[in-house]
Design an enzyme around this catalytic site. Structure first.
Site, PDB file in Angstrom:
ATOM      1  CB  SER A   1      -0.935   0.012   1.216  1.00 31.99           C
ATOM      2  OG  SER A   1      -0.200   0.110   2.419  1.00 31.99           O
ATOM      3  CG  ASN A   2       4.239   1.552   2.442  1.00 28.60           C
ATOM      4  OD1 ASN A   2       5.040   0.768   2.937  1.00 28.60           O
ATOM      5  ND2 ASN A   2       3.217   2.040   3.146  1.00 28.60           N
ATOM      6  CG  LEU A   3       4.865  -0.308  -3.465  1.00 29.35           C
ATOM      7  CD1 LEU A   3       4.974  -1.526  -4.357  1.00 29.35           C
ATOM      8  CD2 LEU A   3       6.237   0.208  -3.074  1.00 29.35           C
ATOM      9  CD  GLN A   4      -1.359   6.465  -2.974  1.00 27.23           C
ATOM     10  OE1 GLN A   4      -0.664   6.271  -1.972  1.00 27.23           O
ATOM     11  NE2 GLN A   4      -2.255   7.430  -3.050  1.00 27.23           N
TER      12      GLN A   4
ATOM     13  CE  LYS B   1       7.409   2.234   4.651  1.00 26.58           C
ATOM     14  NZ  LYS B   1       6.399   3.227   5.074  1.00 26.58           N
TER      15      LYS B   1
ATOM     16  CG  ASP C   1       2.887   8.749   9.496  1.00 29.22           C
ATOM     17  OD1 ASP C   1       3.414   8.700  10.629  1.00 29.22           O
ATOM     18  OD2 ASP C   1       2.592   7.737   8.845  1.00 29.22           O
TER      19      ASP C   1
ATOM     20  CB  CYS D   1     -11.868   1.451  13.515  1.00 24.73           C
ATOM     21  SG  CYS D   1     -10.553   1.441  14.759  1.00 24.73           S
TER      22      CYS D   1
ATOM     23  CB  CYS E   1      -2.125   9.537   5.181  1.00 20.89           C
ATOM     24  SG  CYS E   1      -1.640  11.275   5.053  1.00 20.89           S
TER      25      CYS E   1
END
Length: 393
Positions: A78-81, A95, A139, A351, A197
């Protein structure tokens, strides 16, 4: 305001470096002297994610001599976007290591220093003291206040950025010459008021817009070029394609950098200061929390309960726990959804990670749903421990 260069020039540039940085060298405001200062500079990027990716790549391309990376996370699909410093083959890799490899490919003349850890009150002084300038790509509010406080106490300038959906902000905080982050935001927002985010989403390319501003400010500070954003806040609206520049004044009553500071050392617990969850939520979850595995056992035993997902509709579309119904947290907190909830069966809330469901649980208990519970870890725990075949996000 114009400020003197942050670092002294290196002794020389090699022939290869002169060829590489020729487009900088022909800019009168940068020139050979400015490029030598970049070569001699030591810059730390806190985070190698959305903002850290473009920041690290352009700092490397610009010729910053030493780049530090402090990052504890691993690369997720999901990070690659948006985290363009990482690629498909880096999934599962730390990372910091992935980012370092990309930097070396961009510019082999850069010395990369990896701090494969989370920055905290025990290591922040030791790490920050090794660098001339900090670029904040964090973040979450707890780390932002930690970065600010450490930078002020060490007398270090840092370049700050923030992104959410289509909106971005950037500034330079340097207490010696202007305000600090606490002058702009004296107190963190109430828990759950500002989604992350991961909860609300972010336009991937927004990271490049704000990250490039951060690098521009870093270069200006290091070389003494132009007027950096000390005392100014840039607010970017990608939907309207507008930039606003807002004046931010130093607060004489700031608890950290004001005339009579009361915060003279790092706080004991920044998570507590920022209130990861409210006191009401902390009290509500006591003896009212189940695990994802327990939820699955309840479902298998056909226990009579209503499973309520308190995330937002877009998140619900990506991945959901089977059998759940969507009632966003805001509808529960406002009281709008209370009439929809049955009085004759137990309510189970969840959630993404357990923070929003804890807040919703507190509201339900206050409204009389005494046997309501929430799922610890939420969807993330369900995917990890019950059904790994579901997509993450």
């Amino acid at each position: 305001m114009s400020l003197p260069p942050l670092v002294e020039p290196a002794e020389s540039l090699s022939v290869d470096e002169i060829r590489r940085y020729s487009r900088h060298l022909i800019i009168p405001d940068v020139g050979v002297a400015g490029q030598k200062r970049l070569k001699n500079a030591k810059v730390l990027c806190v985070g190698a994610g959305g903002l850290g990716s473009p920041a690290l790549m352009y700092l490397a391309a610009a010729g910053v001599g030493t780049l530090g990376i402090v990052e504890f996370d691993t690369v997720d699909e999901s990070n690659l976007q948006r985290q363009i410093i990482h690629g498909q083959s880096d999934i599962g890799r730390p990372k910091a290591e992935s980012a370092a490899a990309s930097i070396r490919e961009i510019n082999p003349y850069v010395n990369v220093v990896i701090h494969n850890t989370a920055v905290d009150r025990d290591n922040v002084f030791d790490i920050f003291s090794q660098y001339d300038l900090i670029v904040d790509g964090t973040d979450n509010f707890a780390t932002r206040y930690l970065v600010n406080d450490a930078a002020v106490l060490l007398g270090k300038p840092y370049v700050w950025g923030s992104i959410y959906r289509f909106d971005g902000q950037a500034s330079v905080f340097w207490a010696e010459h202007g305000p600090c982050y606490r002058c702009l935001y004296p107190e963190p927002p109430p828990p759950g008021m500002v989604p992350s985010c991961a909860e609300g989403g972010v336009l991937g390319v927004l990271c490049a817009s704000i990250g490039s501003i951060q690098v521009t400010e870093a270069i200006k500070l290091l070389t003494g070029t132009g007027e950096p954003l000390v005392g100014s806040l840039i607010v970017y609206d990608a939907l309207e394609m507008t930039y606003r520049k807002i004046r931010v004044r130093k607060d004489p009553s700031c608890v950290l950098c004001g005339e009579n500071p009361t915060v003279t050392a790092l706080l004991e617990d920044y998570e507590d200061f920022c209130g990861a969850v409210s006191v009401e939520a902390q009290e509500a979850v006591v003896d009212a929390t189940i695990t994802a595995r327990e939820l699955k056992e309840w479902q298998d035993a056909e226990k009579d309960f209503l499973l309520v997902d308190v995330r937002e509709p877009a998140e619900f579309e990506i991945v959901r726990i089977p059998g759940s119904v969507l009632i966003p947290k805001g509808e529960i907190l406002s009281g709008e959804a209370l009439a929809k909830l049955p009085q004759d069966k137990q309510i189970v809330l969840h959630c993404k990670s357990g923070v929003r469901s804890a807040e919703a649980l507190a509201a339900l208990k206050a409204a009389g749903f005494k046997d309501a519970v929430h799922v610890q870890g939420g969807v993330l725990a369900w995917v990890k421990t019950v059904d790994p075949s579901l997509p993450g996000y």
